[in-house]
Design an enzyme around this catalytic site. Sequence first.
Site, short mmCIF file in Angstrom:
data_model
loop_
_atom_site.label_atom_id
_atom_site.label_comp_id
_atom_site.label_asym_id
_atom_site.label_seq_id
_atom_site.Cartn_x
_atom_site.Cartn_y
_atom_site.Cartn_z
CE LYS A 33 -0.28 0.18 5.02
NZ LYS A 33 0.13 1.98 5.49
CB THR A 34 4.13 2.19 1.89
OG1 THR A 34 3.55 1.86 3.28
CG2 THR A 34 4.88 3.55 2.50
CG ASP A 218 -1.48 4.98 4.97
OD1 ASP A 218 -1.54 3.72 4.54
OD2 ASP A 218 -0.44 4.64 5.66
CD GLU A 219 -2.43 1.84 8.33
OE1 GLU A 219 -3.39 1.46 8.67
OE2 GLU A 219 -1.06 1.09 7.83
CD GLN A 249 -3.11 -5.11 8.23
OE1 GLN A 249 -2.73 -4.79 8.74
NE2 GLN A 249 -3.85 -5.04 6.75
NE ARG A 603 1.22 -7.70 11.09
CZ ARG A 603 0.91 -7.08 10.07
NH1 ARG A 603 1.20 -6.23 9.56
NH2 ARG A 603 -0.04 -6.98 9.67
#
Length: 675
Positions: A33-34, A218-219, A249, A603
């Site tokens: 995503k970044t 973002d997020e 998330q 993770r």
Amino acid sequence: MTDLLASLNDAQRRAVTCTDGPLLVLAGAGTGKTRVITVRAAHLMQQGVAPEQILMVTFTNKAAREMQERLCSLAGAAANQATVGTFHRFCMRLIREHAAALDLPPGFGICDSSDQLSAVKGALRELRIAETAVDPRAAQSKISLFKNALISSEQAMDQAEDDWDIMVARCYTKYEEHLRRHRMLDFDDFLLFALRLLEEKEELRKQIAARYRYVMVDEYQDTNAPQYRIVRALVQDHRNLCVVGDDDQSIYAWRGADVRRILDFEKDFPGAENVRLETNYRSTAEILDAANKVIRNNPKRHDKELISALGAGSTVSVMGMEDEDHEASFVAGEIRYQVESQEERYGDFAILCRTGQQPRAFEAELRSAGIPYRLVGGTSFFDRKEVRDVLAYLRLLANPADESAFLRIANTPPRGIGKGSLDRVVERATELGDTAWRAFRSMVDAGEISGAPARGFTALREILNQAHVVLQEGDLPRLIQEVLALTNYRAEIERIYGDHETQELRWNGVLEVVDFAASFQRKNKKGDLASFLQELSLSTDERDKEEDSGDQVTLMTLHAAKGLEFRRVYLVGLEEGILPHKRAAAEGGVEEERRLMYVGITRAQQDLTITFCGSRTRFGKLQPCHPSRFLFELKEKTPPEGWLATDAPSVVQEAVPVPRNTKKKRPARRPGSRL
């Protein structure tokens, strides 16, 4: 830029090139995503959009720095003209620029966390509310939550349900008066005043919206109420909004985040495009299969499924343990074996826990095994005030010459021994080359110290004498419980911390010492107080060296782990009541608990081991546990007859028998335990 676009997968390329109108990018864990959000900004610049017209907001300074650096590497120095930062930094910039419109002086002050606490304490004093009734830190946290939910002090008073709520609401009012009187804003005010500017000053809002023609968030699943409304105000004219996030998330409801923001995005912005990033570049297929199986049990989510770009890997292991000591021993043993076999580095491993109490057993085992570690997102169990107080009593019982232990507990809980008396005692002990304890006793016997300090010392001697009788029996848990009773340490907790929730949290930390002693004696039948204390000891120099080495096992909570990744992950404590957490389940929060499970699984890059216990120590005794419902979801099995959910009406449970594993011999690549 053409070559850069060619390196993206189809979904990423679509997210980058869809530049006009509202766009929802559902970016699953590890899907890049970044990279997408920064390439999208660079693509806009290549298409002729001035960098000054691009706004990119996120939630942490670290994420903002990473976005800025990546954008500059893609688009050159001109990218520095784009506005990239956290919500709070962006809002502070707006407020500074338009302070006059908000009746603020250009040089208004900023009330940081320390100043906020002082202001809260001042408000409590002004209201004549004792800190024993309302803990200032708890009040500070509650006020912040009110602000993030757009709840005013008047509304907080209207919603108050008990005396504590009323006192906090009154403190909130005085706190706000303090800020306004001193022309100061706290961090939450950055959001609230920016929102006021955008919602009450229409001409200014239009100017600001015209300046930022392309907004990227973002997020997005982590936005709270004021952040959501700020974004809407910025884009309501041009609607050029791109939000990137993952409803699977969303784990910060307790901080004011609302998963409905991302679930309802297409309702809030009709005609929005929707792009799903489902190709995961972090984890193996087996790990993602486990994540997909668990999260699809959440009914309220965007339909998506992670697909691994890495291919197959090792099987996800689900291991049943007898209790938390066996669990910690097994994990530490596996880590040490793999490192000593030169398969891995310590820094490749992470141990992820749901609660702040779970790391205790792992800290003890890692220390015992000589494994360097760092605890992230919390205070070490062994560094908590309550734990240090209790251990100081035990150290003094084991060694009356332990001066630091004596000075720590001489007036804890308060018994009339002030700093002045202790200074005199230490001075005399230094002159005589004696211990502070014996110097104090001599000075009391000689009448050099009298009154309250003498009575306090006599009371302390009596406590230690009675505890010493119990010490001779060799039952460490009972000894600690006797010390707690003789000192009335529960009352000390209640004296220091005013609100009930904090009291319970701190008291549970004290009881963890009892549990640890019980576990120690189960493993060491002849273990005495001295060996118990030796087990807990750790050289400060060694810890400092470990902290500097960088090659350490990471021990952290699931909330702290979000956004991180590790080659090998141990996801521990998968039992009903822990994950899902008992209180969260009782309050209808199972879906967010399932998202926490999903975050924990994703993770892991190469290897994932999940553990659960058949019993766990509570209040000094082993209590039965049931495996988490999420484990049955992962195995796509129905829980067996007799299994009880943590939120079930009945709380009587029988332990689930589990096989005994050992840390001394590493098992072959494990297929996992049967549930």
